[in-house]
Design a protein around this motif. Structure first.
Motif, PDB file in Angstrom:
ATOM      1  N   ASP A  27      52.989  -9.094  65.583  1.00  0.00           N
ATOM      2  CA  ASP A  27      52.352 -10.277  64.998  1.00  0.00           C
ATOM      3  C   ASP A  27      53.396 -11.312  64.577  1.00  0.00           C
ATOM      4  O   ASP A  27      53.188 -12.520  64.751  1.00  0.00           O
ATOM      5  CB  ASP A  27      51.497  -9.878  63.794  1.00  0.00           C
ATOM      6  CG  ASP A  27      50.230  -9.135  64.200  1.00  0.00           C
ATOM      7  OD1 ASP A  27      49.910  -9.094  65.404  1.00  0.00           O
ATOM      8  OD2 ASP A  27      49.563  -8.579  63.302  1.00  0.00           O
ATOM      9  N   GLN A  31      54.101 -15.218  66.149  1.00  0.00           N
ATOM     10  CA  GLN A  31      54.216 -16.410  65.307  1.00  0.00           C
ATOM     11  C   GLN A  31      55.540 -17.152  65.544  1.00  0.00           C
ATOM     12  O   GLN A  31      55.849 -18.119  64.846  1.00  0.00           O
ATOM     13  CB  GLN A  31      54.126 -16.006  63.827  1.00  0.00           C
ATOM     14  CG  GLN A  31      52.775 -15.490  63.396  1.00  0.00           C
ATOM     15  CD  GLN A  31      51.811 -16.594  63.012  1.00  0.00           C
ATOM     16  OE1 GLN A  31      52.186 -17.748  62.891  1.00  0.00           O
ATOM     17  NE2 GLN A  31      50.548 -16.248  62.817  1.00  0.00           N
ATOM     18  N   ASN A  96      50.310  -8.097  56.299  1.00  0.00           N
ATOM     19  CA  ASN A  96      49.308  -9.038  56.784  1.00  0.00           C
ATOM     20  C   ASN A  96      50.073 -10.303  57.154  1.00  0.00           C
ATOM     21  O   ASN A  96      50.354 -11.153  56.305  1.00  0.00           O
ATOM     22  CB  ASN A  96      48.261  -9.317  55.698  1.00  0.00           C
ATOM     23  CG  ASN A  96      47.164 -10.256  56.144  1.00  0.00           C
ATOM     24  OD1 ASN A  96      47.359 -11.086  57.022  1.00  0.00           O
ATOM     25  ND2 ASN A  96      46.007 -10.133  55.526  1.00  0.00           N
ATOM     26  N   GLU A  98      49.498 -12.986  59.019  1.00  0.00           N
ATOM     27  CA  GLU A  98      48.848 -14.295  58.886  1.00  0.00           C
ATOM     28  C   GLU A  98      48.856 -14.768  57.441  1.00  0.00           C
ATOM     29  O   GLU A  98      49.171 -15.933  57.149  1.00  0.00           O
ATOM     30  CB  GLU A  98      47.411 -14.227  59.415  1.00  0.00           C
ATOM     31  CG  GLU A  98      46.696 -15.557  59.377  1.00  0.00           C
ATOM     32  CD  GLU A  98      45.298 -15.511  59.959  1.00  0.00           C
ATOM     33  OE1 GLU A  98      44.623 -16.565  59.936  1.00  0.00           O
ATOM     34  OE2 GLU A  98      44.876 -14.437  60.422  1.00  0.00           O
ATOM     35  N   ASN A 102      51.284 -17.985  55.707  1.00  0.00           N
ATOM     36  CA  ASN A 102      50.636 -19.113  55.033  1.00  0.00           C
ATOM     37  C   ASN A 102      50.775 -19.065  53.518  1.00  0.00           C
ATOM     38  O   ASN A 102      50.018 -19.719  52.803  1.00  0.00           O
ATOM     39  CB  ASN A 102      49.149 -19.143  55.415  1.00  0.00           C
ATOM     40  CG  ASN A 102      48.930 -19.535  56.868  1.00  0.00           C
ATOM     41  OD1 ASN A 102      49.105 -20.688  57.245  1.00  0.00           O
ATOM     42  ND2 ASN A 102      48.569 -18.567  57.696  1.00  0.00           N
ATOM     43  N   ASN A 203      42.522  -6.262  61.883  1.00  0.00           N
ATOM     44  CA  ASN A 203      42.100  -6.880  63.129  1.00  0.00           C
ATOM     45  C   ASN A 203      40.705  -6.448  63.576  1.00  0.00           C
ATOM     46  O   ASN A 203      40.296  -6.711  64.712  1.00  0.00           O
ATOM     47  CB  ASN A 203      43.114  -6.561  64.225  1.00  0.00           C
ATOM     48  CG  ASN A 203      44.430  -7.265  64.000  1.00  0.00           C
ATOM     49  OD1 ASN A 203      44.578  -8.436  64.323  1.00  0.00           O
ATOM     50  ND2 ASN A 203      45.389  -6.583  63.391  1.00  0.00           N
TER      51      ASN A 203
END
Length: 204
Positions: A27, A31, A96, A98, A102, A203
């Motif tokens: 992941d 990114q 995590n 994501e 952020n 997911n």
């Protein structure tokens, strides 16, 4: 903004590294982040050796030698890598990605769980400028890093629960490997199966 994720890992934890590569490590790569593992090599090497996504540093494969490994890591990053920030963490975690990406870490020079004036070593983000300063200061123990940052008047940005360096307890008070909702990085996720299950949950 360019993040490098640097994961400290014992030599014997190949299965955990392989699981990380196929779950949250993948992941991070999706990114646009570089991911590599830092391992100690006790064979007598005198400088870091890069093999695929692993960097072997001089030293012993022991918890007590982590500070030495960090010294080599900081030097290696400054001399060999193009980046704006580095996430330096342990391999016994679930992430995590994501949520982490952020969370605003890129707006700070030092980001993580502020544990009484130092950022907990399980996972912390440092800007390139801070890593340059720490590279010259040499000692890379978590407590020493906190002292240096305070003396330089660098604010330690608290991740406000996004990084949890302690085991999570269930309703019976037992440790659990779950990555809870609202948590970006959970420490003490020991087995490849636990890492996989957390990633699958994210997911699903």
């Amino acid at each position: 903004m360019k993040l490098i994720t640097c994961i400290r890992s014992p030599i014997g934890q190949k299965k955990r590294r392989d699981m990380i590569r196929s779950t949250w490590g993948k992941d991070f790569v999706s990114q646009g982040c570089e991911v590599f593992f830092i391992l100690a090599d006790s064979s007598g090497i005198t400088k870091p050796i890069v093999k695929n996504d692993k960097i072997y540093t001089p030293g012993t494969d022991t918890h007590g030698d982590l500070t030495n490994r960090m010294i080599w890591l900081f030097r290696f990053l400054i001399q060999n890598k193009d980046f704006t920030h580095a996430l330096i963490m342990d391999d016994d975690c679930s992430v995590n990605v994501e949520l982490f990406m952020n969370s605003g870490w890129h707006e700070h020079d030092a980001w993580g769980n502020n544990n009484g004036g130092y950022l907990s070593g399980s996972a912390a983000v440092y800007s390139k400028d801070i890593i340059k300063k720490l590279n010259h200061a040499m000692c890379k123990d978590d407590l020493a890093i906190g002292s240096f940052l305070r003396s330089w008047k660098v604010p330690l940005c608290n991740s406000k629960g996004l990084v949890r360096p302690w085991p999570l307890k269930d309703e019976n008070g037992k440790d659990t490997s779950l990555l809870p909702e609202g948590c970006a990085i959970q420490h003490y996720v020991r087995t490849p199966e636990q890492i996989f299950n957390n990633h699958k949950k994210l997911n699903s």
